[in-house]
Enzyme design. Structure first.
Site, PDB file in Angstrom:
ATOM      1  N   GLU A   1       0.837  -1.196   0.000  1.00  0.00           N
ATOM      2  CA  GLU A   1       0.000   0.000   0.000  1.00  0.00           C
ATOM      3  C   GLU A   1       0.874   1.249   0.000  1.00  0.00           C
ATOM      4  O   GLU A   1       1.652   1.447   0.930  1.00  0.00           O
ATOM      5  CB  GLU A   1      -0.923  -0.036   1.220  1.00  0.00           C
ATOM      6  CG  GLU A   1      -1.947  -1.151   1.107  1.00  0.00           C
ATOM      7  CD  GLU A   1      -2.403  -1.714   2.441  1.00  0.00           C
ATOM      8  OE1 GLU A   1      -2.167  -1.073   3.475  1.00  0.00           O
ATOM      9  OE2 GLU A   1      -2.980  -2.821   2.438  1.00  0.00           O
TER      10      GLU A   1
ATOM     11  N   GLU B   1      -4.763  -6.898   1.889  1.00  0.00           N
ATOM     12  CA  GLU B   1      -3.529  -7.617   2.189  1.00  0.00           C
ATOM     13  C   GLU B   1      -3.596  -9.082   1.781  1.00  0.00           C
ATOM     14  O   GLU B   1      -2.600  -9.650   1.332  1.00  0.00           O
ATOM     15  CB  GLU B   1      -3.198  -7.509   3.682  1.00  0.00           C
ATOM     16  CG  GLU B   1      -2.666  -6.127   4.102  1.00  0.00           C
ATOM     17  CD  GLU B   1      -3.746  -5.117   4.404  1.00  0.00           C
ATOM     18  OE1 GLU B   1      -4.941  -5.440   4.290  1.00  0.00           O
ATOM     19  OE2 GLU B   1      -3.400  -3.969   4.763  1.00  0.00           O
TER      20      GLU B   1
ATOM     21  N   ASP C   1       0.955  -5.746  12.774  1.00  0.00           N
ATOM     22  CA  ASP C   1      -0.358  -5.840  13.435  1.00  0.00           C
ATOM     23  C   ASP C   1      -1.474  -6.187  12.450  1.00  0.00           C
ATOM     24  O   ASP C   1      -2.541  -6.626  12.858  1.00  0.00           O
ATOM     25  CB  ASP C   1      -0.704  -4.497  14.086  1.00  0.00           C
ATOM     26  CG  ASP C   1       0.429  -3.930  14.914  1.00  0.00           C
ATOM     27  OD1 ASP C   1       0.296  -3.906  16.126  1.00  0.00           O
ATOM     28  OD2 ASP C   1       1.462  -3.522  14.333  1.00  0.00           O
TER      29      ASP C   1
ATOM     30  N   HIS D   1      -1.107  -0.977  16.461  1.00  0.00           N
ATOM     31  CA  HIS D   1       0.001  -0.570  15.586  1.00  0.00           C
ATOM     32  C   HIS D   1       1.339  -0.642  16.327  1.00  0.00           C
ATOM     33  O   HIS D   1       2.266   0.087  15.968  1.00  0.00           O
ATOM     34  CB  HIS D   1      -0.196   0.864  15.074  1.00  0.00           C
ATOM     35  CG  HIS D   1      -1.258   1.027  14.039  1.00  0.00           C
ATOM     36  ND1 HIS D   1      -2.595   0.943  14.315  1.00  0.00           N
ATOM     37  CD2 HIS D   1      -1.192   1.286  12.700  1.00  0.00           C
ATOM     38  CE1 HIS D   1      -3.300   1.142  13.205  1.00  0.00           C
ATOM     39  NE2 HIS D   1      -2.470   1.347  12.219  1.00  0.00           N
TER      40      HIS D   1
HETATM   41  C1  LIG Z   1      -5.687  -3.808   7.484  1.00  0.00           C
HETATM   42  C2  LIG Z   1      -5.042  -2.487   7.403  1.00  0.00           C
HETATM   43  N1  LIG Z   1      -4.285  -2.198   6.325  1.00  0.00           N
HETATM   44  C3  LIG Z   1      -3.667  -1.010   6.225  1.00  0.00           C
HETATM   45  C4  LIG Z   1      -3.795  -0.069   7.219  1.00  0.00           C
HETATM   46  C5  LIG Z   1      -3.061   1.261   7.129  1.00  0.00           C
HETATM   47  N2  LIG Z   1      -3.998   2.322   6.820  1.00  0.00           N
HETATM   48  C6  LIG Z   1      -4.594   3.042   7.783  1.00  0.00           C
HETATM   49  S1  LIG Z   1      -5.718   4.105   7.180  1.00  0.00           S
HETATM   50  C7  LIG Z   1      -5.401   3.638   5.597  1.00  0.00           C
HETATM   51  C8  LIG Z   1      -6.138   4.264   4.476  1.00  0.00           C
HETATM   52  C9  LIG Z   1      -7.595   4.046   4.626  1.00  0.00           C
HETATM   53  O1  LIG Z   1      -8.268   4.647   3.572  1.00  0.00           O
HETATM   54  P1  LIG Z   1      -9.833   4.829   3.610  1.00  0.00           P
HETATM   55  O2  LIG Z   1     -10.482   3.546   3.960  1.00  0.00           O
HETATM   56  O3  LIG Z   1     -10.205   5.459   2.334  1.00  0.00           O
HETATM   57  O4  LIG Z   1     -10.105   5.809   4.825  1.00  0.00           O
HETATM   58  P2  LIG Z   1      -9.652   7.326   4.978  1.00  0.00           P
HETATM   59  O5  LIG Z   1      -8.300   7.328   5.608  1.00  0.00           O
HETATM   60  O6  LIG Z   1      -9.642   7.945   3.635  1.00  0.00           O
HETATM   61  O7  LIG Z   1     -10.671   7.924   5.882  1.00  0.00           O
HETATM   62  C10 LIG Z   1      -4.435   2.639   5.571  1.00  0.00           C
HETATM   63  C11 LIG Z   1      -3.904   2.004   4.341  1.00  0.00           C
HETATM   64  C12 LIG Z   1      -4.576  -0.419   8.329  1.00  0.00           C
HETATM   65  N3  LIG Z   1      -4.726   0.416   9.358  1.00  0.00           N
HETATM   66  N4  LIG Z   1      -5.201  -1.617   8.387  1.00  0.00           N
END
Ligand SMILES: Cc1ncc(C[n+]2csc(CCOP(=O)(O)OP(=O)(O)O)c2C)c(N)n1
Ligand SMILES: Cc1ncc(C[n+]2csc(CCOP(=O)(O)OP(=O)(O)O)c2C)c(N)n1
Ligand SMILES: [Mg+2]
Ligand SMILES: [Mg+2]
Lengths: 328, 342, 328, 342
Positions: D29, D70, D95, D139
Site C-alpha cells: 500500500e 492484504e 499488526d 500498531h
Molecule cells: C488492514 C489495514 N491495512 C492497512 C492499514 C493502514 N492504513 C490506515 S488508514 C489507511 C487508508 C484508509 O483509507 P480509507 O479507507 O479510504 O479511509 P480514509 O483514511 O480515507 O478515511 C491505511 C492504508 C490499516 N490500518 N489496516
C-alpha cells in the site's frame, strides 16, 4: 433533489445537527494545531471536511443503535454522542480519557452509547456492526447498526463478507462508504475497481450515491435504509462522495493532491457553510442562532483542551488492568 | 452420570447453557446445516456432528448457519458480545484462523483494554485442532501457542469428555473471549460425565496422577499419551505425576511449580510445533521461578519444526507418542542429579 | 446457443476433452470405492459430475498458464495435465505420489505444469492465481491464470479482494465460480446474497453465467475471457452452474439433498453423456472412438490404484525434508 | 562506507537488489504512492518514507501500489514467487497480519512441504513492528513469535542499519519465504553502512560485545537496550556478553549455548508479549541442552501480558528498558551459584 424530509427537521434538530458539525470541525482544527505543537502523540487522522456524513447519518440514530467506526473516528464519536472532553483527554493520553488513556485517537469507544470503537484496522468495523445488528435483532431492541468505512476499506475482504452476511442474515445494518477520494495517497478512483454501488447490489442490497458535502442529502439518503432496517428488511448501502481537509494522518505532506485542492474544497464545498446558507436562506434558523453555537462550541473545545492538558496521566498500575474481566 | 463421548459432552454443554441462558447463540458453517437446501434441516451439526440437534431444538434464530466468511461471522460474534449476546462461534478448524485472526486478536481480545475497561466481550470460539486424522497440513495444526501469546484471550484445551463439558460451560459463562480447542481425534473418546451442568474453573490444573520421580505436564490430547507413558514407566519403577493445565491462558503455574518442587524433574509434552510453543513457555517460567528445585534438565516432547505431513507413516512419526515420552522421561531420570544451591 | 467455436474443435481435441472428462470420472468413482473400503485415509472431496467445467476451461490453457484449485481439486489437476498415477499415489500417501505423499488429496500440485495446488482453505486460491498472472504479465510469458472456486468460496473476502486486485492491476486472470449448489450442506442459493455475476461487474469485470453440464458451453464461454486476458485487457468472471454426484466429502450422508436428487442428475444432466450424444449425433466422433478411450481410461485407473497400493510409504527422514530450501 | 539511517539502509538494499535482479518486484500500500491521484507520483514511499524513490527509478511495473487488500496482494506475492518472481511485499504494520495470515502461514510457508519439495517460494514480507511510537494497541505489536512458530517461514529481525541492509539483501536472495521485521522507532538510527551490496547469512548470531559474567540475548530493538544496560553494568564491574540472534528462525542456538557455557548465566530480552515468545523459546532450548552450564536461573525481560497501551506514560512502562534489564542482570548475579552435576 429537494430533500423534503430533511427540511421537515424541526428547529431543535437542525440546531443539534449544526452544533455537532461545528463541534467536530472545531475539535479537529484544534487537534491539528495541538498535534503540530507536539502536544499530542501518535497517529492522528482528522475528519474535518466530512462532518455532514457522520452527522447526517447519526441524526437517525439513538442509543439503542450502534455504529462501528474507523481510524478517522472523531467525527463519528461526536455525532454518536461521545463526551467531547473525554475524547480530548483520551487523545492526550490522560487517565480521565474515555478509555482511560489506553486507547488513544484510534480506539475511542463508548459501547454503552452504541459507539463500538474507532478502529486501527481498515475494514475491521464492518463485521462488528453486523454483530451489533444481530444482537439488536435477537434481543428485539429495534436497534440498527451502521458500519462506516472509507474508500480504501471498501475493498477489504471483511467489507465484502460483511455485506454478504448482512444480506443472508437480513441484518438491520447500513454500510456507509465514506469516499473521501483517497486512501492514504491512493486515489479511490484507482483503487475501487468497478463500481461500489453495483457491488452492493451484487451483494443483494439497495445502494445509492450521495453528496457528502450536503448534510440534507445525506440525511435524506439515510431515510430509506433506516426504515428498511427497522422494518426487518435487511441491509442497505450508501456511497458518500466527500473530501478530507487534512492529510491522511497528521504529518502527511500531501504531495499527491492537486495544487490548491484543499483551498478550493474549503471555499466551494464546505458542508458547514452549505448548511448555514441553506438554513438561513430558508429562514428556519438565523445567523445569530448559529453564531451562538459557534461560540459555545469554541468554548467547549477550549475547555476540553485545557482540561486534557491539566489532567493526570494514568497511574502505573493501569498498565496491567482491564486486560480481562477476571484472570486468576 | 453416564458414559458420554467427547462429542456428546460438548453438545450437552451447549444445549444446557442455551436452555439456561437465552442470550447464548451458536454460529458457524453448517453448525445446523441444510440452509436453503431441499432435504433435511439440521442436516449436519458441523462436519463431525458435534452440534447436531441444536438447530432443531433452539431454532434458526439461535443456531445460525453462516456463509463461509469467517472474518464476518466471528467479527459479528465479537460485536454481538459487546452488545448483550453470548455467542459461541465455531471456527471449524483452527487452521482457518488465518482468514479471520484480526477479528480475534485485534478486535475481541483488545476491546476491554483499548476501551479502558468499559466493555466486556463474552465470546467463545470453539475450534478443532490436532494431528492424527490424516487431514494434512492445513487441517491438522494445534496453533494454541499463537492464541496463548495474545493478551486478552483465554485458551482452553480439554483433555477428556468430563473436562470438555465442565470447561465449556465455564467458557460460556465467562465474560472474556475464550478459545476452546477440541481435538478432532478425541470426539469418540468416552468416559463418565455428569448429566447436570457443572463448571471447571480456569487456571486450575488437574493432577491426572501423582508420582514422585518426574512431573509430566501435557496439553490436550497429549494427556492421554503422557498417561500411557506413565503406565509403562510405572512398571519400570519410575513414578510420574501427570499434570493437565486445562487452560494455557490463564496458566496454573503454581501447581506446576509445586509438583516440580517435589519431583525435581519436568517433562513437557506439547503437540504444537516446537518453536515458541506451550512447552517452551512452561519450561522457561519454571526455570525462572524454580531453578533451585530442578535436579535435571527440563525436557520437551514435541513434533518437529515441520508442517503436518499427510502420509500416515509420516504423520504417526510427527505426533509425540507414549513411547517417545517414556524414552525422554527415562533420559531425564538418567541425567546426573544436581545439587542444591550453594 | 449454438456454440460455434466449440464445434470447431478438431477431432484430436475432442478426443482429448473426452479422455480427460472420462479420466476424471473414473478416477473419482474409483477413489470413492477405495475410500469406502478404507484404503484411503483423510478428507477426500470428489469432483464427479463437474468434469465439463475443469476440462472446458483447461482446454484453453497450456503449460505457461496456471490454475489455482480447491479442496475439490482432482478434476482440475487432471485437466491441467497432472500425472494420474502420481495423483493416485499421492492420495494413497505413498512416496512416489506427486508430492511425495506429504500433501494428500487436498494439496496435489505440479507447479511446473501450472497447477498451483489444490487448497485446503476455502478461497485460498484466488490470490495465488493473481500472483501467477502477475508473474506472467511481468515476465511477459503471455500466460494467463484461472482461479477456480466454489459457491462457498465466492463469498470469502479473499475472492472479493482478488477480483478487485485483478481489475486494478489489469491482470490476465479468469475467475471461475463452480457453483455446484452446495457448500457442505448449505445451498448456494442461500449463501450467495445477491448475484455473483453482478458482483463481478461491480468489481469491474465482465461476467457470464454458463451451464456447467455442457462442455461446449463452458468451452465457448471461456473464449472471450481468455482472449481478453491474453490481450492484456484484464480479468473476467464465469458463474458456472453445475452439480456434484457425491457428498461434500467422503462419508457425508447428504440428508440435505432432495430424495433422488443425484439419480436424477446422473440420468438427466450428466456432462459426459451429453458430450457423447452431441459428438456422435454431429458425427464428429464415433461410439467406437469413445469406447476405446473408456477402456484405456479404465486400465489407466486400474493400474494407478494397483501401483499406488504396491508403492512404499515415504521413509521416516521424509518427515523432516522439504520444509525449506535451506535452513542452517 | 557512509553513515546511513536504518531507513536508508533498507531503501538501498531494495534498490541494489532491484538493479541486480529484474525479477525482484515490490508491492504494497502506497509503497510508491499517488496512484490515480492528481499530484505527484511516488508521493509516499510507505507511511514512513522507507521505499521513497523506488517507483521513480523502477517504474510502476516493478513497484506496485496495491488497494488495501492484504490477503490479495500478499497471496499474489506468494503465487508470483511460485512462478518466477522474487516479490518483496510490504505488510505495512505487522499488526495487520490478522487479515492475511492464511496466505502467509498456510500458503507460502507450506507450499514446499505440501508439494513434496517440488516448489520454492522466494518471497520477502517487510513489516513494521514494535512499541514506542505512541501508536496504540493495533500498531505497536511485535508478533514475531507467531511467525517463528510456523515451520516454513524464516524470521529476520535486524538490530541496526548495517544489519538491516545485509540481512535484507540476504532475504531477497533467499529461496524461502522470509518475514523481515523493521522496528518503527529505529528508522532514524544511523551508523556506518557499506555502499556496496553485502549479505549477512541467516542463523549466525552476532556478538555485540563479549563479557564474562552474564550472557544477554536480545532481539531487534532490544539489542540497543541490552547494550545500554551492559554499559551501565560494566561500571559496576559486571561484564556482559550481548548476543543478537539476528534471525529467530533459523536460530543460532549454538552461539547462545557456547556463550552460556562460558558465562553460566543467561538473561533474554524480548519486546514481544511474554507468553510463548522468543525469550521462552530460547530459555527452554538452553535449559534442555546446557542445563549443566547454568549457574543461575535464566531470567527473561519482557513486557507484561497486556496489549500495548496508548498513553506515553504507560507505553514507556510497557517496554523493557535498560534499567529493567540491568536490574534483572544484577538479580541473576546475586543468585546463589549452583554446583556442577554430581
Ligand atoms: C488492514 C489495514 N491495512 C492497512 C492499514 C493502514 N492504513 C490506515 S488508514 C489507511 C487508508 C484508509 O483509507 P480509507 O479507507 O479510504 O479511509 P480514509 O483514511 O480515507 O478515511 C491505511 C492504508 C490499516 N490500518 N489496516
Ligand atoms: C477458510 C475455510 N473455511 C471453511 C473450510 C471448510 N470447508 C471445506 S470445503 C467447504 C465448502 C466449500 O464449498 P464450495 O466453495 O461451494 O466448494 P464445493 O465443496 O462445493 O466444491 C468448507 C466450508 C475451509 N476448508 N476453509
Ligand atoms: Mg478514503
Ligand atoms: Mg459448492
Amino acid at each position: 433533489m429537494e430533500p423534503s424530509r430533511a427540511l421537515q427537521l424541526n428547529r431543535e434538530e437542525l440546531l443539534r445537527a449544526y452544533r455537532q458539525m461545528r463541534t467536530i470541525r472545531e475539535f479537529e482544527e484544534r487537534v491539528h494545531t495541538e498535534f503540530s505543537s507536539g502536544a499530542i502523540p501518535g497517529f492522528v487522522h482528522l475528519y474535518a471536511g466530512e462532518e455532514a456524513v457522520a452527522v447526517g447519518v447519526c441524526m437517525h440514530l439513538t442509543e439503542r443503535d450502534c455504529i462501528a467506526s474507523t481510524h478517522r473516528g472523531h467525527g463519528h464519536c461526536i455525532a454518536k454522542g461521545c463526551d467531547v472532553k473525554g475524547m480530548m483527554a483520551e487523545i492526550f493520553g490522560r487517565a480521565d480519557g474515555l478509555c482511560g488513556g489506553k486507547g488513544g485517537s484510534m480506539h475511542i469507544a463508548d459501547v454503552a452509547k452504541g459507539m463500538l470503537g474507532a478502529n486501527g484496522i481498515v475494514g475491521g468495523g464492518a463485521p462488528l456492526a453486523c454483530g451489533a445488528a444481530l444482537a439488536a435483532k435477537t434481543l428485539k431492541t429495534g436497534g440498527v447498526a451502521v458500519a462506516f468505512g472509507g474508500d480504501g476499506a471498501s475493498n477489504q475482504g471483511t467489507t465484502a463478507e460483511s455485506m454478504n452476511l448482512a444480506t443472508v442474515w437480513k441484518l438491520p445494518v447500513i454500510f456507509v462508504l465514506e469516499d473521501n477520494g483517497y486512501a492514504e495517497s491512493t486515489a479511490s478512483s484507482w483503487s475501487i475497481g468497478g463500481d461500489a454501488v453495483k457491488r452492493a447490489e451484487g451483494f443483494g442490497m439497495p445502494g445509492v450515491r450521495v453528496d457528502g458535502h450536503d448534510f440534507f442529502a445525506v440525511y435524506e439518503a439515510m431515510h430509506d435504509p433506516i426504515a428498511r432496517a427497522r422494518a426487518g428488511e435487511g441491509p442497505s448501502f450508501l456511497h458518500v462522495k466527500v473530501n478530507r481537509y487534512y492529510g491522511h494522518f497528521e504529518g502527511d505532506a500531501q504531495t499527491y493532491r492537486a495544487p490548491g485542492e484543499v483551498q478550493r474544497l474549503r471555499a466551494e464545498m464546505d458542508c458547514i457553510e452549505r448548511f448555514r446558507k441553506r438554513v438561513t436562506e430558508a429562514k428556519v434558523l438565523e445567523e445569530k442562532d448559529l453564531a451562538a453555537i459557534d461560540r459555545e462550541v469554541l468554548e467547549l473545545i477550549e475547555e476540553s483542551v485545557r482540561a486534557a492538558k491539566a489532567a493526570a496521566y494514568p497511574p502505573p498500575p493501569a498498565l496491567l488492568s482491564d486486560v480481562y474481566v477476571s484472570y486468576p | 452420570m453416564s458414559k458420554k463421548s467427547f462429542r456428546q459432552a460438548v453438545n450437552e454443554a451447549l444445549r444446557q447453557e442455551m436452555e439456561r441462558d437465552p442470550t447464548v447463540v451458536l454460529m458457524g458453517e453448517d453448525v445446523g446445516g441444510g440452509m436453503g437446501a431441499p432435504g433435511e434441516d439440521d442436516a449436519w451439526g458441523g462436519p463431525l456432528g458435534v452440534t447436531k440437534g441444536l438447530m432443531s431444538q433452539f431454532g434458526r434464530e439461535r443456531v445460525l448457519d453462516t456463509p463461509i466468511t469467517e472474518s464476518a461471522f466471528i467479527g459479528a460474534a465479537a460485536g454481538a458480545a459487546l452488545r448483550g449476546l453470548r455467542p459461541v462461534a465455531e471456527l471449524m478448524f483452527v487452521d482457518f484462523m488465518g482468514v479471520c485472526f484480526d477479528q480475534i486478536f485485534n478486535q475481541a481480545a483488545k476491546f476491554r483494554y483499548m476501551f479502558g475497561g468499559t466493555a466486556k466481550t463474552p465470546l467463545v470460539i470453539r475450534t478443532m485442532y490436532g494431528a492424527g486424522f490424516r487431514a494434512a497440513s492445513q487441517h491438522s495444526q494445534c496453533l494454541y501457542p499463537i492464541f496463548t501469546h495474545v493478551p486478552g484471550l483465554k485458551v482452553v484445551i480439554p483433555s477428556s469428555p468430563y473436562e470438555a463439558k465442565g470447561l465449556l460451560i465455564q467458557a460460556i459463562r465467562d465474560d472474556d473471549p475464550v478459545i476452546f480447542f477440541e481435538h478432532k481425534v478425541m470426539y469418540d473418546d468416552e468416559e463418565d460425565v455428569p448429566d447436570d451442568p457443572y463448571t471447571i474453573p480456569f487456571g486450575e490444573a488437574r493432577f491426572v496422577r501423582e508420582g514422585e520421580d518426574v512431573t509430566i505436564v501435557a496439553i490436550g490430547r497429549m494427556v492421554q499419551m503422557a498417561s500411557k507413558a506413565a503406565d509403562a514407566l510405572a512398571k519400570e519403577g519410575i513414578s510420574c505425576t501427570v499434570l493437565d493445565p486445562r487452560t494455557t491462558s490463564p496458566l496454573d503455574l503454581q501447581s506446576i511449580l509445586e509438583s516440580v518442587q517435589e519431583t525435581g524433574r519436568l517433562v513437557i509434552v506439547d503437540e504444537a510445533n516446537p518453536r515458541c510453543n506451550i512447552a517452551t513457555d512452561i519450561s522457561a517460567q519454571v526455570v525462572e521461578q524454580a531453578f533451585e528445585s530442578l535436579k535435571a534438565p527440563i525436557r520437551m516432547v514435541c513434533p518437529p519444526h515441520t508442517p503436518v505431513p499427510f502420509s500416515p507413516a509420516l504423520e504417526d512419526a510427527f505426533i509425540p507418542s507414549p513411547e517417545k515420552i517414556a524414552a525422554v522421561v527415562r533420559s531425564v531420570m538418567a541425567s546426573p542429579t544436581r545439587q542444591a544451591a550453594a
